[in-house]
Design a protein around this motif. Structure first.
Motif, PDB file in Angstrom:
ATOM      1  N   VAL A  42       0.907  -1.373  -0.196  1.00 29.05           N
ATOM      2  CA  VAL A  42       0.015  -0.050   0.000  1.00 29.05           C
ATOM      3  C   VAL A  42       0.834   1.282  -0.035  1.00 29.05           C
ATOM      4  CG1 VAL A  42      -1.624   1.437   1.341  1.00 29.05           C
ATOM      5  CG2 VAL A  42      -1.833  -1.219   1.136  1.00 29.05           C
ATOM      6  N   ARG A  43       0.403   2.322  -0.836  1.00 28.25           N
ATOM      7  CA  ARG A  43       1.287   3.560  -0.818  1.00 28.25           C
ATOM      8  C   ARG A  43       0.268   4.738  -0.780  1.00 28.25           C
ATOM      9  NH1 ARG A  43       5.885   5.386  -5.139  1.00 28.25           N
ATOM     10  NH2 ARG A  43       7.207   5.366  -3.248  1.00 28.25           N
ATOM     11  N   VAL A  44       0.265   5.462   0.305  1.00 28.56           N
ATOM     12  CA  VAL A  44      -0.583   6.732   0.249  1.00 28.56           C
ATOM     13  C   VAL A  44       0.271   7.985   0.154  1.00 28.56           C
ATOM     14  CG1 VAL A  44      -2.115   7.833   1.768  1.00 28.56           C
ATOM     15  CG2 VAL A  44      -2.002   5.478   1.932  1.00 28.56           C
ATOM     16  N   ALA A  45      -0.164   8.732  -0.850  1.00 30.16           N
ATOM     17  CA  ALA A  45       0.744   9.919  -1.315  1.00 30.16           C
ATOM     18  C   ALA A  45       0.432  11.057  -0.222  1.00 30.16           C
ATOM     19  CB  ALA A  45       0.644  10.375  -2.643  1.00 30.16           C
ATOM     20  N   ASN A  46       1.329  11.602   0.522  1.00 42.02           N
ATOM     21  CA  ASN A  46       1.057  12.745   1.186  1.00 42.02           C
ATOM     22  C   ASN A  46       1.085  13.936   0.501  1.00 42.02           C
ATOM     23  OD1 ASN A  46       1.600  11.022   3.427  1.00 42.02           O
ATOM     24  ND2 ASN A  46       3.729  11.552   3.926  1.00 42.02           N
ATOM     25  N   ALA A  47       1.747  14.233  -0.568  1.00 42.84           N
ATOM     26  CA  ALA A  47       1.811  15.508  -1.411  1.00 42.84           C
ATOM     27  C   ALA A  47       1.572  14.998  -2.798  1.00 42.84           C
ATOM     28  CB  ALA A  47       3.099  16.243  -1.084  1.00 42.84           C
ATOM     29  N   VAL A  48       1.988  16.219  -3.849  1.00 44.81           N
ATOM     30  CA  VAL A  48       1.854  15.888  -5.143  1.00 44.81           C
ATOM     31  C   VAL A  48       3.128  15.064  -5.615  1.00 44.81           C
ATOM     32  CG1 VAL A  48       2.061  17.175  -7.336  1.00 44.81           C
ATOM     33  CG2 VAL A  48       0.791  18.279  -5.168  1.00 44.81           C
ATOM     34  N   GLY A  49       4.285  15.111  -5.093  1.00 44.26           N
ATOM     35  CA  GLY A  49       5.198  14.135  -5.289  1.00 44.26           C
ATOM     36  C   GLY A  49       4.870  12.938  -5.041  1.00 44.26           C
ATOM     37  N   SER A  50       5.591  12.140  -5.770  1.00 43.67           N
ATOM     38  CA  SER A  50       5.339  10.528  -5.395  1.00 43.67           C
ATOM     39  C   SER A  50       6.538  10.208  -4.407  1.00 43.67           C
ATOM     40  CB  SER A  50       5.414   9.647  -6.743  1.00 43.67           C
ATOM     41  OG  SER A  50       7.174  10.029  -7.373  1.00 43.67           O
ATOM     42  N   ASP A  51       7.438  11.204  -4.048  1.00 39.19           N
ATOM     43  CA  ASP A  51       8.320  10.732  -3.296  1.00 39.19           C
ATOM     44  C   ASP A  51       7.663  11.034  -1.761  1.00 39.19           C
ATOM     45  OD1 ASP A  51      10.397   9.743  -5.000  1.00 39.19           O
ATOM     46  OD2 ASP A  51      11.002  11.921  -5.279  1.00 39.19           O
ATOM     47  N   ASP A  52       6.962  11.761  -1.338  1.00 35.14           N
ATOM     48  CA  ASP A  52       6.220  12.204  -0.194  1.00 35.14           C
ATOM     49  C   ASP A  52       4.999  11.045   0.030  1.00 35.14           C
ATOM     50  OD1 ASP A  52       7.835  14.224  -0.250  1.00 35.14           O
ATOM     51  OD2 ASP A  52       6.643  15.606  -0.378  1.00 35.14           O
ATOM     52  N   SER A  53       5.353   9.920   0.855  1.00 36.21           N
ATOM     53  CA  SER A  53       4.352   9.012   0.974  1.00 36.21           C
ATOM     54  C   SER A  53       4.480   8.160   2.173  1.00 36.21           C
ATOM     55  CB  SER A  53       4.379   7.859  -0.309  1.00 36.21           C
ATOM     56  OG  SER A  53       5.593   7.333  -0.390  1.00 36.21           O
ATOM     57  N   ILE A  54       3.408   7.564   2.570  1.00 34.85           N
ATOM     58  CA  ILE A  54       3.282   6.588   3.683  1.00 34.85           C
ATOM     59  C   ILE A  54       2.905   5.157   2.925  1.00 34.85           C
ATOM     60  CG2 ILE A  54       2.201   5.834   5.478  1.00 34.85           C
ATOM     61  CD1 ILE A  54       1.440   8.861   6.414  1.00 34.85           C
TER      62      ILE A  54
END
Length: 154
Positions: A42-54
């Motif tokens: 599972v990946r949930v994006a924190n921001a627009v960029g794909s590198d900011d995620s949980i």
């Protein structure tokens, strides 16, 4: 027990961050992997960029079904980036997934491991974007639970 160390990496911050996030290479440097294979479930994006995620990572050891889950938070910015993660055991996952899990979340213990990266500019920095050239300062931090019997006396 908590421990931290500081390292100078002779590579740009972007490259160091990409190496840390690469699940195929992770088994070579992460002791939690114990030679297993890693799959991002599972990946949930924190921001627009794909590198900011949980993310939730699934680590599988061999064919016997010995598995482990890892909760990971990562972020990349030109001023600095980080990758922090913690192992989730079966009891913790059951607690989170149970209907009364919200009441018990105050009792959840996570022992994170993480890396914080900061770029160091050099002469090539004038041409490249921040973090895309130069070197990197990496701080690694660990929290490891210890049983009282493991601690020395006196």
């Amino acid at each position: 027990m908590c421990a931290s160390a500081l390292f100078l990496l002779l590579m740009p911050m972007r490259r160091a961050f990409d190496l840390l996030k690469n699940n195929l290479l992770r088994v070579k440097w992460d002791v939690l992997m114990e030679g297993g294979s890693v799959k991002e479930e599972v990946r949930v994006a924190n921001a627009v960029g794909s590198d900011d995620s949980i993310s939730i990572l699934h680590v599988k050891h061999g064919s016997v079904g010995d598995t482990k889950m890892i909760l990971q938070n990562s972020s990349y910015d030109a001023s600095g980036s980080f990758l922090v993660y913690s192992s989730l055991d079966d009891q913790l996952i059951d607690k989170i997934m149970s209907s009364g899990g919200n009441r018990e979340m105050g009792n959840v213990r996570l022992y994170p491991i993480g890396f914080f990266l900061v770029p160091i500019a050099d002469a090539a920095q004038a041409i490249a974007a921040i973090g895309e050239a130069g070197r990197t300062v990496m701080t690694a931090g660990f929290q490891i639970p210890m049983k009282p019997a493991c601690l020395g006396r006196g």
